[in-house]
Structure formats: C-alpha cells, structure tokens
Design a protein around this motif. Structure first.
Motif, PDB file in Angstrom:
ATOM      1  N   ALA A   1      99.434  61.856 116.154  1.00 25.54           N
ATOM      2  CA  ALA A   1      98.965  62.277 117.476  1.00 25.54           C
ATOM      3  C   ALA A   1      99.820  61.712 118.599  1.00 25.54           C
ATOM      4  N   ALA A   2     100.945  61.124 118.270  1.00 28.81           N
ATOM      5  CA  ALA A   2     101.788  60.530 119.309  1.00 28.81           C
ATOM      6  C   ALA A   2     102.497  61.622 120.110  1.00 28.81           C
ATOM      7  N   ALA A   3     102.772  61.310 121.365  1.00 29.48           N
ATOM      8  CA  ALA A   3     103.488  62.239 122.235  1.00 29.48           C
ATOM      9  C   ALA A   3     104.986  61.999 122.123  1.00 29.48           C
ATOM     10  N   ASP A   4     105.729  63.045 121.820  1.00 29.68           N
ATOM     11  CA  ASP A   4     107.181  62.927 121.710  1.00 29.68           C
ATOM     12  C   ASP A   4     107.787  62.752 123.105  1.00 29.68           C
TER      13      ASP A   4
ATOM     14  N   ALA B   1     102.265  70.145 119.673  1.00 36.11           N
ATOM     15  CA  ALA B   1     101.925  68.721 119.618  1.00 36.11           C
ATOM     16  C   ALA B   1     100.442  68.561 119.941  1.00 36.11           C
ATOM     17  N   ALA B   2      99.942  67.354 119.744  1.00 39.57           N
ATOM     18  CA  ALA B   2      98.547  67.059 120.074  1.00 39.57           C
ATOM     19  C   ALA B   2      98.368  67.129 121.589  1.00 39.57           C
ATOM     20  N   PRO B   3      97.553  68.061 122.109  1.00 38.63           N
ATOM     21  CA  PRO B   3      97.421  68.201 123.563  1.00 38.63           C
ATOM     22  C   PRO B   3      96.963  66.926 124.261  1.00 38.63           C
ATOM     23  N   ALA B   4      96.039  66.176 123.665  1.00 41.39           N
ATOM     24  CA  ALA B   4      95.522  64.974 124.325  1.00 41.39           C
ATOM     25  C   ALA B   4      96.634  63.977 124.590  1.00 41.39           C
TER      26      ALA B   4
END
Length: 533
Positions: free
Chosen positions: A181-184, A314-317
């Motif tokens: 769930a990490a943001a790239d 990607a995970a939106p949150a």
C-alpha cells in the motif's frame, strides 16, 4: 483417512472463511452433509440471493465470502449476481458443483456443460482442478485471487472429489498474501506536478475510494486544494463523505452533463473509478477542450479504459495522503457547494412520493447507517436527500441488474451486525430477490426493508414515454402494471413482520419507533410504502 473435503475445510478455517452461503443441490451433498459445528451454513432460497447475501457480507467484512452453487442450474441462476459482485468489487470464493467425474464423458443428468465459459466473463479467476487432490489448493488460491483482485474466484468441483483420499500434496497457493500500500514517489511527483500547475482542479471520487483511510486522504486533499468533489455516476459505493461542504453532488451519466458539471476546471482528478462511467450514449467529448484528466485507482482495468493524460495504478489512500502533504495549500474558504433541498410533508389528501420517504429517513437515520439502494426511478432523489456520511454508508448494484438490494442488505447486516442497515427498494426490484426475506427472518437479521410500492416498473414507463413519436405523443409501454401484488403480504408469508404504510403520519410514526432500535434489532421489518407512480 484425510479426504479432499477434510483438507478443503481446513483451508477455509485457516482463512477464517467459515460462513458458507448456499442453496444446495445434489452435486453438493457430499460437501455439505454433516458439516462440522464450527462452520456456519446460511441458506438462501435462490442462487441470486446466495450470491447477493455473500456479496453484502464480503463488503461489510472486507474479506472474501464463500458461496456454493449447484452445477449449471445454480450457476446460471446466479450469473447476474456474480456480474454485480464483480463490478461492485466484492471478493467471493465460489464453489460450483459438478456431476460425478467418473461418468462425465456420458453427459449424465445434471452434468454441467462448459461451466467455466458460463462464468468466466464475470470472474477474476476460474479453475477446474485436474485431480481431486488439487481441490484444496484451488480453493486456497481462489481465496487469494478474490482478495487481491476483489471479485468472484470460481472453483468447479465434481461431486465425487470430496470423498477422495487427499494425498498430502502441497497446495499450489501461498498461506498468506499481502497487497502493498506504499505510495511510489515517482508517481506522486507526476500527479503533484499536474495538480500544482492546475488553475482550478476538481475531484471525482468513486467506489474504489470507499474506505476510512481514503476518505480521510481525499478530505485533506480537497481542503488543501479547495476542490469541489463529485461522486462518479452509478457508483456502487460512496467515495467521499457526502455531507462535507466540498461535496458537489453526483456526476450525470451523459457526456453533456459531465461537461457542464466540470466546466471551468482545467484538471479533473478521478480517484477510485474510471473516467467516466456513462449510461445513455451522447455525441461529444467527455470534458471541455483543455481539461486534463488524471486517474488514481488500484484497478488496472479502470485505469486502462480511462481517456486520461495520466493513470496511476496504486492504493488510492496512500497516494492521496502523500499528495495532500506535497501540494501547496490554496487559500479558499470551504464554501458549501452542495445544493440541499427542503421537502415539505404532503398536505392532507396528497399521496406519498419517494422524496417524502427519503426526507423522513434523512431526519432520523444515524450517521453509521448502511443504505442499500435498488430503486432506479428515484435513485437521484435518494442521492440528493440521504447523503452517505460514513464509509459503506451507501451500497448499490453498479452493474445495473435487479435483485441485488434485498439479499445484499441481509448479507451486510450478517457481516456487520453492529451497524444499522436500511434497504430502500422499488417494488419491481424487490420481486427479483424477495425470497431473501425468508433468510432474514430465519437467521434473525435485523434489517429495515423499505419497499416503495407504485405497482409498476416506473423507470421503464419513464424511458418508454420519453421515446415519443414523430407527432410528439409519449411512447406507449406494452407492459402492464402489477398493482394487485401485496409486498407486505409477501413479507408476512416469508416470516417477516410487515406493515403497509399509506400516508405520511403512518410513515413517521413507524420510523420514530423503529429507527432507534436498528442497531440492536434481531428481526427484519418490511415497510410496504404506497407511493404515487
């Protein structure tokens, strides 16, 4: 001896998948007879309700539910519900029974023909194990496929496989699977650059943003950039708190309406949805010339069918929380852009209309209520008057087929018994899944079912009338009304307490009595509310 059945039930226990929704047939007898006490069997009286209840349960629990279907007949009855589960992003493990493997070549009675082809368009994964001993591993993989891809994963099992000896072979599936769930940073840089350079951005939130973390991230981002927020058209769930001052409403489902709603915005950020879901075909562009579209979703299919300048899978949150930290704040008051409507009670002798019912609900429902909707002719009024104020506050069938609302409401309450659940259903819609009321009564499911009864398919009448003719007269619908059907009578016959409501005083009296009990109710209540066509 350890059987294939023993090994498969062990897989389900390991994953905590111990509630089984089913309408059993002969090809499932060897699986279901003498079910161990630690497994809960939930009977529905039609396969559409089996899948609908499992869908509601899965969305409430945010984990895969198990549905068991009976060869061609059961799977065929459930295909529409499986299509809804797929579009609604509901993780399901679906076990489909098949005739005895040892004489399938002779096409015996109840042999399923091409079961994989029947279900494949509506599943994230389909498996017909080559050997009986491969069934436990296939079910284990189905659980992970459903969880990671958020849809129905299907395993087709011949009836004799369950009694076969399990050889102890390793399962072709992991014990655990985790979604990162990490943001790239590079993706966040690209989106942040577009947002920072935008003169007037807008946000469109979709069903894929309907969780507590994403709501919080989107609120922070919308406030930081002073953006109005729209809900995607025909979304299964609410992607943003609809009582927030920046919530602007639901996007129309036609291109002209989308262009008009988003006019003046040079960048539209779409989160948890594709850009943009449509219903009637209209010529023209989706947005005005010069408007850029950016999509953030964890669904690759949504991203890749969007006409966007940039799509981030990607995970939106995680991405939106990082964007809220990175983009420069804009100085703008949080003006209330939502248009609220005041609905006066009907005067003496005036019939009830859907807006009277919705206004009465809006005044009384607790914030955490789950409203399950299946009332096509008055959905827009429900959106306008009963905003979703908590994650999973709204649930609908995004695929568009009927028969979802009643069983889904029962499944949501089974999966989340601490939350009030109210189903708002048209009488025509209710008849596609009315048998789910028996399951609600039998299993003590405290759901409030409000059926808006006008004795007809009002949305179809409206569409037919809108066609018109060359002379300007309204189009004629060939289907009759069905005003003689008693929804309250059907509810009573299926074991539910049921009341017919015919005026505003009746409505407010019963709601004042029932709504405060919704959190602790252990029996369903059906309100058959007479509304004007």
């Amino acid at each position: 001896m350890t059987t294939v059945r023993d090994a498969t039930l062990a897989v389900l226990r390991r994953q905590g998948a111990t509630t089984l929704f089913a309408n059993p047939g002969s090809t499932e007898i060897s699986l279901l007879t003498d079910l161990p006490d630690d497994l809960e069997f939930v009977l529905a009286l039609h396969e559409g309700s089996v899948v609908g209840m499992a869908t509601g349960w899965a969305l409430a629990r945010q984990r895969p539910a198990v549905a068991i279907l009976h060869t061609t007949a059961g799977l065929g009855n459930a295909v529409g519900a499986l299509a809804t589960a797929q579009v609604d992003r509901a993780p399901l493990v679906v076990v489909v029974g098949q005739q005895d493997r040892r004489h399938l070549a002779f096409e015996p009675f109840l042999a399923g023909q091409r079961l994989d082809e029947l279900v494949r368009p509506h599943a994230v994964w389909v498996c017909e194990p080559v050997r009986a001993q491969d069934v436990p591993g296939a079910v284990a993989r189905a659980w992970h496929e459903a969880d990671l891809h958020r849809g129905p994963a299907v395993v087709i099992v011949p009836m004799d496989d369950w009694d076969a000896e399990h050889d102890g072979a390793a399962e072709a599936a992991p014990v655990r699977s985790l979604r990162t769930a990490a943001a790239d940073p590079a993706a966040c840089d690209a989106v942040a650059e577009l947002l920072t350079g935008s003169r007037s951005p807008a946000l469109v939130a979709g069903a894929g943003a309907d969780d507590e973390q994403t709501w919080a991230a989107l609120v922070a981002l919308a406030d930081r950039l002073a953006m109005p927020v729209w809900q995607e058209p025909f979304g299964a769930r609410a992607g943003f708190p609809q009582d927030h001052p920046r919530f602007a409403g639901h996007l129309p489902a036609g291109r002209a309406g989308v262009r008009s709603s988003l006019a003046g915005h040079d960048l539209v950020l779409v989160v948890g949805a594709a850009a943009f879901r449509q219903y009637p075909f209209e010529d023209g562009a989706l947005v005005e010339p010069g408007t850029r579209i950016v999509v953030i979703t964890d669904d690759p299919d949504e991203a890749l069918r969007s006409p966007a300048e940039l799509a981030v899978v990607a995970a939106p949150a995680a991405v939106c929380a990082e964007l809220a930290r990175r983009v420069p704040a804009r100085d703008a008051a949080p003006a209330d852009v939502r248009r609220t409507r005041v609905v006066a009670p009907p005067v003496a002798g005036e019939p009830l209309r859907p807006e009277h019912v919705f206004a009465a609900l809006a005044e009384r429902l607790p914030r955490e209520t789950v409203v399950v909707e299946e009332t096509p002719s008055s959905r827009a009024l429900l959106h306008e008057l009963v905003p979703a104020r908590a994650p999973l506050g709204f649930l609908s069938a995004a695929m568009g087929g009927l028969g979802f609302g009643l069983p889904a409401a029962v499944g949501v309450r089974l999966g989340s018994p601490q939350r009030p659940v109210v189903a708002v259903i048209g009488d025509g819609s209710s008849l596609y899944g009315i048998q789910a009321l028996w399951s609600a009564a039998h299993y003590g499911v405290g759901v409030l079912v409000i059926v808006l009864s006008n004795g007809r398919y009002a949305i179809m009448d409206r569409l037919a009338g809108g066609r018109g003719s060359a002379t300007g007269t309204p189009g004629a619908a060939p289907w009759p009304a069905f005003e003689e059907i008693s929804i309250s009578g059907l509810g009573t016959s299926l074991g539910c307490e049921s009341h017919r409501v015919v005026d505003h005083g009746d409505l407010t009296t019963v709601l004042d009595k029932v709504v405060p009990t919704l959190e602790r109710r252990t029996t369903p209540l059906v309100l058959d509310v007479a509304v004007a066509p």
